[in-house]
Design a protein around this motif. Structure first.
Motif, PDB file in Angstrom:
ATOM      1  N   THR A 265       0.826  -1.199   0.000  1.00 20.38           N
ATOM      2  CA  THR A 265       0.000   0.000   0.000  1.00 20.38           C
ATOM      3  C   THR A 265       0.870   1.263   0.000  1.00 20.38           C
ATOM      4  OG1 THR A 265      -1.652  -1.221   1.229  1.00 20.38           O
ATOM      5  CG2 THR A 265      -1.890   1.166   1.200  1.00 20.38           C
ATOM      6  N   ALA A 266       1.944   1.234   0.779  1.00 20.15           N
ATOM      7  CA  ALA A 266       2.844   2.388   0.801  1.00 20.15           C
ATOM      8  C   ALA A 266       3.427   2.635  -0.591  1.00 20.15           C
ATOM      9  CB  ALA A 266       3.963   2.157   1.810  1.00 20.15           C
ATOM     10  N   PHE A 267       3.754   1.562  -1.257  1.00 19.18           N
ATOM     11  CA  PHE A 267       4.306   1.640  -2.616  1.00 19.18           C
ATOM     12  C   PHE A 267       3.284   2.292  -3.562  1.00 19.18           C
ATOM     13  CE2 PHE A 267       5.448   0.257  -6.791  1.00 19.18           C
ATOM     14  CZ  PHE A 267       6.768  -0.156  -6.787  1.00 19.18           C
ATOM     15  N   ILE A 268       2.060   1.771  -3.514  1.00 18.33           N
ATOM     16  CA  ILE A 268       1.021   2.272  -4.418  1.00 18.33           C
ATOM     17  C   ILE A 268       0.706   3.737  -4.127  1.00 18.33           C
ATOM     18  CG2 ILE A 268      -1.407   2.026  -5.083  1.00 18.33           C
ATOM     19  CD1 ILE A 268      -1.081  -0.977  -4.427  1.00 18.33           C
ATOM     20  N   LYS A 269       0.670   4.072  -2.854  1.00 22.77           N
ATOM     21  CA  LYS A 269       0.334   5.439  -2.476  1.00 22.77           C
ATOM     22  C   LYS A 269       1.298   6.453  -3.057  1.00 22.77           C
ATOM     23  CE  LYS A 269      -2.669   5.662   1.463  1.00 22.77           C
ATOM     24  NZ  LYS A 269      -2.647   5.357   2.905  1.00 22.77           N
ATOM     25  N   ALA A 270       2.523   6.020  -3.241  1.00 22.78           N
ATOM     26  CA  ALA A 270       3.517   6.943  -3.784  1.00 22.78           C
ATOM     27  C   ALA A 270       3.145   7.392  -5.199  1.00 22.78           C
ATOM     28  CB  ALA A 270       4.896   6.301  -3.771  1.00 22.78           C
ATOM     29  N   TYR A 271       2.311   6.604  -5.864  1.00 25.54           N
ATOM     30  CA  TYR A 271       1.872   6.980  -7.216  1.00 25.54           C
ATOM     31  C   TYR A 271       0.636   7.873  -7.156  1.00 25.54           C
ATOM     32  CZ  TYR A 271       5.062   3.649  -9.340  1.00 25.54           C
ATOM     33  OH  TYR A 271       6.183   2.989  -9.750  1.00 25.54           O
ATOM     34  N   HIS A 272       0.147   8.027  -5.963  1.00 26.50           N
ATOM     35  CA  HIS A 272      -0.971   8.900  -5.684  1.00 26.50           C
ATOM     36  C   HIS A 272      -1.934   8.985  -6.863  1.00 26.50           C
ATOM     37  CE1 HIS A 272      -2.967  11.591  -3.106  1.00 26.50           C
ATOM     38  NE2 HIS A 272      -2.800  12.657  -3.865  1.00 26.50           N
ATOM     39  N   SER A 273      -2.339  10.137  -7.248  1.00 28.89           N
ATOM     40  CA  SER A 273      -3.358  10.241  -8.291  1.00 28.89           C
ATOM     41  C   SER A 273      -2.792  10.096  -9.696  1.00 28.89           C
ATOM     42  CB  SER A 273      -4.023  11.591  -8.167  1.00 28.89           C
ATOM     43  OG  SER A 273      -3.014  12.567  -8.296  1.00 28.89           O
ATOM     44  N   MET A 274      -1.598   9.531  -9.808  1.00 29.02           N
ATOM     45  CA  MET A 274      -1.008   9.466 -11.150  1.00 29.02           C
ATOM     46  C   MET A 274      -1.583   8.340 -11.992  1.00 29.02           C
ATOM     47  SD  MET A 274       2.971  10.066 -10.501  1.00 29.02           S
ATOM     48  CE  MET A 274       3.478  10.542  -8.885  1.00 29.02           C
ATOM     49  N   LEU A 275      -2.198   7.363 -11.365  1.00 26.09           N
ATOM     50  CA  LEU A 275      -2.719   6.232 -12.118  1.00 26.09           C
ATOM     51  C   LEU A 275      -4.238   6.242 -12.112  1.00 26.09           C
ATOM     52  CD1 LEU A 275      -0.379   3.425 -10.715  1.00 26.09           C
ATOM     53  CD2 LEU A 275       0.032   4.965 -12.634  1.00 26.09           C
ATOM     54  N   MET A 276      -4.793   5.638 -13.143  1.00 25.28           N
ATOM     55  CA  MET A 276      -6.258   5.532 -13.218  1.00 25.28           C
ATOM     56  C   MET A 276      -6.761   4.640 -12.095  1.00 25.28           C
ATOM     57  SD  MET A 276      -7.715   6.539 -16.375  1.00 25.28           S
ATOM     58  CE  MET A 276      -8.650   5.212 -17.132  1.00 25.28           C
ATOM     59  N   VAL A 277      -7.991   4.849 -11.745  1.00 22.42           N
ATOM     60  CA  VAL A 277      -8.613   3.983 -10.746  1.00 22.42           C
ATOM     61  C   VAL A 277      -8.542   2.530 -11.237  1.00 22.42           C
ATOM     62  CG1 VAL A 277     -10.779   3.390  -9.618  1.00 22.42           C
ATOM     63  CG2 VAL A 277     -10.184   5.783  -9.999  1.00 22.42           C
ATOM     64  N   GLY A 278      -8.174   1.634 -10.362  1.00 21.41           N
ATOM     65  CA  GLY A 278      -8.127   0.226 -10.749  1.00 21.41           C
ATOM     66  C   GLY A 278      -6.842  -0.200 -11.431  1.00 21.41           C
ATOM     67  N   ARG A 279      -5.916   0.706 -11.595  1.00 18.15           N
ATOM     68  CA  ARG A 279      -4.616   0.335 -12.171  1.00 18.15           C
ATOM     69  C   ARG A 279      -3.546   0.448 -11.087  1.00 18.15           C
ATOM     70  NH1 ARG A 279      -5.302  -2.584 -16.376  1.00 18.15           N
ATOM     71  NH2 ARG A 279      -3.127  -2.252 -16.887  1.00 18.15           N
ATOM     72  N   TYR A 280      -2.562  -0.446 -11.158  1.00 18.52           N
ATOM     73  CA  TYR A 280      -1.530  -0.490 -10.124  1.00 18.52           C
ATOM     74  C   TYR A 280      -0.142  -0.514 -10.748  1.00 18.52           C
ATOM     75  CZ  TYR A 280      -5.542  -1.694  -7.346  1.00 18.52           C
ATOM     76  OH  TYR A 280      -6.761  -1.669  -6.739  1.00 18.52           O
ATOM     77  N   PRO A 281       0.824   0.049 -10.017  1.00 11.64           N
ATOM     78  CA  PRO A 281       2.192   0.000 -10.528  1.00 11.64           C
ATOM     79  C   PRO A 281       2.792  -1.387 -10.305  1.00 11.64           C
ATOM     80  CG  PRO A 281       2.138   1.078  -8.386  1.00 11.64           C
ATOM     81  CD  PRO A 281       0.707   0.767  -8.752  1.00 11.64           C
ATOM     82  N   ILE A 282       3.957  -1.626 -10.858  1.00 13.54           N
ATOM     83  CA  ILE A 282       4.693  -2.843 -10.550  1.00 13.54           C
ATOM     84  C   ILE A 282       6.091  -2.455 -10.094  1.00 13.54           C
ATOM     85  CG2 ILE A 282       3.438  -4.273 -12.178  1.00 13.54           C
ATOM     86  CD1 ILE A 282       5.744  -4.066 -14.100  1.00 13.54           C
ATOM     87  N   GLY A 283       6.781  -3.356  -9.473  1.00 16.62           N
ATOM     88  CA  GLY A 283       8.141  -3.038  -9.056  1.00 16.62           C
ATOM     89  C   GLY A 283       8.671  -4.035  -8.055  1.00 16.62           C
ATOM     90  N   VAL A 284       9.938  -3.894  -7.783  1.00 15.09           N
ATOM     91  CA  VAL A 284      10.557  -4.748  -6.774  1.00 15.09           C
ATOM     92  C   VAL A 284      11.475  -3.882  -5.923  1.00 15.09           C
ATOM     93  CG1 VAL A 284      12.336  -5.418  -8.454  1.00 15.09           C
ATOM     94  CG2 VAL A 284      12.024  -6.767  -6.392  1.00 15.09           C
ATOM     95  N   LEU A 285      11.362  -4.005  -4.624  1.00 16.69           N
ATOM     96  CA  LEU A 285      12.222  -3.226  -3.731  1.00 16.69           C
ATOM     97  C   LEU A 285      12.940  -4.172  -2.773  1.00 16.69           C
ATOM     98  CD1 LEU A 285      10.158  -0.052  -2.740  1.00 16.69           C
ATOM     99  CD2 LEU A 285      11.938  -0.263  -4.484  1.00 16.69           C
ATOM    100  N   PHE A 286      14.228  -3.908  -2.604  1.00 19.63           N
ATOM    101  CA  PHE A 286      15.032  -4.678  -1.660  1.00 19.63           C
ATOM    102  C   PHE A 286      15.325  -3.801  -0.458  1.00 19.63           C
ATOM    103  CE2 PHE A 286      15.824  -6.112  -5.946  1.00 19.63           C
ATOM    104  CZ  PHE A 286      15.621  -7.479  -5.823  1.00 19.63           C
TER     105      PHE A 286
END
Ligand code: ADP
Ligand code: MG
Length: 588
Positions: A265-286
């Motif tokens: 959720t913290a990851f997704i929140k960083a994209y805030h309103s940049m993405l359309m509703v129902g779309r999610y980013p992808i990524g990997v964090l170490f």
């Protein structure tokens, strides 16, 4: 029944249930052992999605002959000694139960030769009981062969998913570890097909493509932040790359893959309103932090962790992602920003978020004046629009077009007031109904002038292969074109403006393991998603002709008021409502 002690065999099987749920859990434990043994190369060979055989071979430190039998017993480990160690764990394993658990629910052969020993040792354990031990001429390292997993716990077998899903789980798991340990070579073969082969040269970029495909891998943004007590590094998607679910977001904490809803959720929140509703980013964090700041002994599969300071970790994840995003999309200068934003709308929300201002703010600051070249921008978009799309329409109409606003909505007048129409949702509805009509008779197909080839990862390829017949049935001329590759020769005429690649993408992105509805449902879903993907996007300026056509095509739909997914296509403001709002009517 009087209270009695469970037999060792039964106790082990019960305990095994917690650690070993499916073939992928076996692979996970064996890989972790190999990594702990400092292997530089790990080979994984799977038959029948892991039900018949799972074999993991490494070139690590090996197990001394005298300890081989101990290694397969329960609660035996070389990794920790006392309870202090539990709070500062440097290895992936520490519970000392994986090998014993696996052995109790399969026929396992463990062969190992420790560094410095002349000859190796092989031990066979069948359903938990040791069958024998012998010398074996093998290279240094360890190999564990697990055959007929769950042969003695048939109930478990019934809980396994389809072979495709189990293969996918294994492939994803190995992919993740290969990414976390880029200096270790991973070779994965499932049912004679190569799923992964990394070089072990330490480069993560290379490995990204085996997870997300070359195209996406190239676009991934590097993230790195150092904080007082932790470092976070990894790769995150630009806002142009999204998925329909959160499953593309991966975390490793001190080299251990971790599932944590709050981190995601913290990851997704960083994209805030940049993405359309129902779309999610992808990524990997170490995430790396001192061992004493995280408790990994929360769950037998070690897939969850507890942080001493949760909030701090979440904050830092958010900061890391945002920083990387910002660095990747510099704030455009005002002129360029307005032009893009208004007339293509592409990165509107991102730009306004990044600059910390809204579109409206920007305009006010500039006394509402448009850039000089406004007209040329508009006309170029209109021309593009006209070339790209013509929507013929017919019949009598009720709605009178007034125009388009925010490059996203049409405004129209009807017999009973004002209508605001979402152009994307409306077009989606139109395409869907037209397509369904065509499907009744026959679907006109448009051949591509230049056939397109698509290369996918093995997991994606398998998904597409499975749905290929449906794509063909609904008018996509697409065939297998070598391992993990497809060729698209034609698409339904209705979608001729669509990038043919998108059709394949729809299958990959949106279909997930647990989706296993009846065939006709799948077909309907695919059609719905393709329509969505082919429909005019919000933020596209439309010519008057296009606007009119869209409006009237919508009117002639059977269910014009919602898109195929059930979102409204239009909002109606009745004359009555307007009158009330203006205080012409009703109580004051
Ligand atoms: P744990 O990993 O929690 O210690 P396991 O049951 O997975 O427990 O393994 C038991 C022990 O067997 C390990 O502590 C290690 O000493 C040894 N071992 C297992 N797999 C390997 C391997 N691939 N290479 C070297 N030693 C191994
Ligand atoms: Mg282990």
């Amino acid at each position: 029944m009087p209270i009695h002690k469970l037999s060792d065999e039964l106790a082990s099987q019960i305990a095994a249930g917690e650690v070993i749920e499916r073939p992928a859990s076996v692979v996970k434990e064996l890989i972790e052992n190999s990594i702990d043994a400092e292997a530089t190369s790990i080979r994984i060979n799977i038959h029948e999605a892991g039900k018949r055989l799972i074999e993991v071979q490494d070139d690590g430190s090996g197990i001394p002959r005298a300890e081989v039998q101990l290694a397969v017993s329960r609660f035996t480990t070389s990794k920790i000694n006392d309870v202090k160690d539990l709070f500062n764990i440097a290895t992936l394993g520490f519970r000392g139960e994986a090998l014993a658990s696996i052995a109790s629910v399969s026929r396992m052969t463990l062969t190992s030769r420790a560094k410095g020993e002349e000859v190796g040792t092989s031990i066979i354990v069948d359903g938990g009981s040791v069958q024998g031990q012998k010398s074996s001429g093998v290279p240094e390292g360890t190999s564990v062969k697990v055959e007929q997993l769950f042969y003695n716990v048939p109930a478990r077998l019934k809980f396994l998913k389809s072979d495709r899903t189990e293969r996918k789980n294994i492939a994803e798991l190995v992919n993740r570890y290969s990414l976390a340990y880029p200096s270790v070579q991973f070779i994965l073969e499932i049912d004679q097909r190569s799923y992964l082969k990394t070089s072990g040269n330490g480069s993560r970029r290379e490995i990204l493509s085996s997870i997300w495909g070359l195209d996406v891998a190239k676009q991934m943004i590097e993230a790195y932040s150092e904080f007082e007590q932790m470092t976070i590094r990894g790769y995150i998607s630009p806002i142009s790359v999204t998925r329909s679910n959160r499953r593309g977001i991966l975390f490793f904490v001190n080299g251990r893959p971790v599932q944590d809803y709050a981190l995601t959720t913290a990851f997704i929140k960083a994209y805030h309103s940049m993405l359309m509703v129902g779309r999610y980013p992808i990524g990997v964090l170490f995430i790396r932090l001192p061992g004493e700041m995280v408790d990994v002994n929360v769950h037998p599969t070690k897939a969850e962790v507890r942080f001493r300071d949760r909030d701090q970790v979440f904050r830092n994840v958010g900061r890391t992602v945002r920083k990387a995003l910002l660095a990747n999309s510099p704030i455009p200068d005002i002129q360029e920003f307005k032009a893009r934003n208004l007339w293509s709308g592409e990165s509107e929300s991102s730009a306004s978020l990044l600059s910390g201002r809204t579109t409206a703010d920007l305009f006010q600051g500039e006394s509402g004046v448009f850039p000089e070249d406004r007209n040329s921008i508009i006309s170029s978009y209109i021309q593009q629009g006209e070339q790209q799309r013509s929507l013929p329409y017919s019949g009598e109409t009720i709605l009178r077009l007034i125009g388009q606003i925010a490059a996203t909505y049409l405004v129209a007048e009807g017999p009973d007031g004002l209508y605001l129409i979402d152009q994307h949702a409306a077009h989606e509805r139109i395409l869907y109904e037209k397509f369904m009509q065509q499907k009744e008779k026959s679907i006109p197909i448009q051949s591509l002038m230049k056939p397109e080839t698509v290369e996918l990862t093995p997991v994606e390829a398998e998904l597409v292969e499975e749905q290929l017949s449906i794509l063909k049935k609904i008018g996509f001329d697409i065939e297998i074109f070598g391992p993990n590759a497809f060729i698209i020769r034609g698409i339904p005429s209705l979608f001729r403006d669509m990038d043919p690649m998108r059709a394949v993408q729809v299958l990959i992105e949106d279909f997930e393991e647990d989706e296993n509805p009846f065939e006709n449902k799948i077909e309907e879903k695919i059609i719905g998603r393709i329509c969505k993907s082919a429909a005019i996007k919000a933020g596209k300026v439309l010519s008057k002709e296009e606007q009119t056509a869209l409006l009237h095509n919508l009117e002639s739909c059977e269910s014009p008021r919602t898109c195929p997914h059930g979102r409204p296509t239009m909002i109606h403001l009745s004359v009555d409502l307007l009158e009330r709002q203006f205080g012409r009517k009703g109580a004051r």
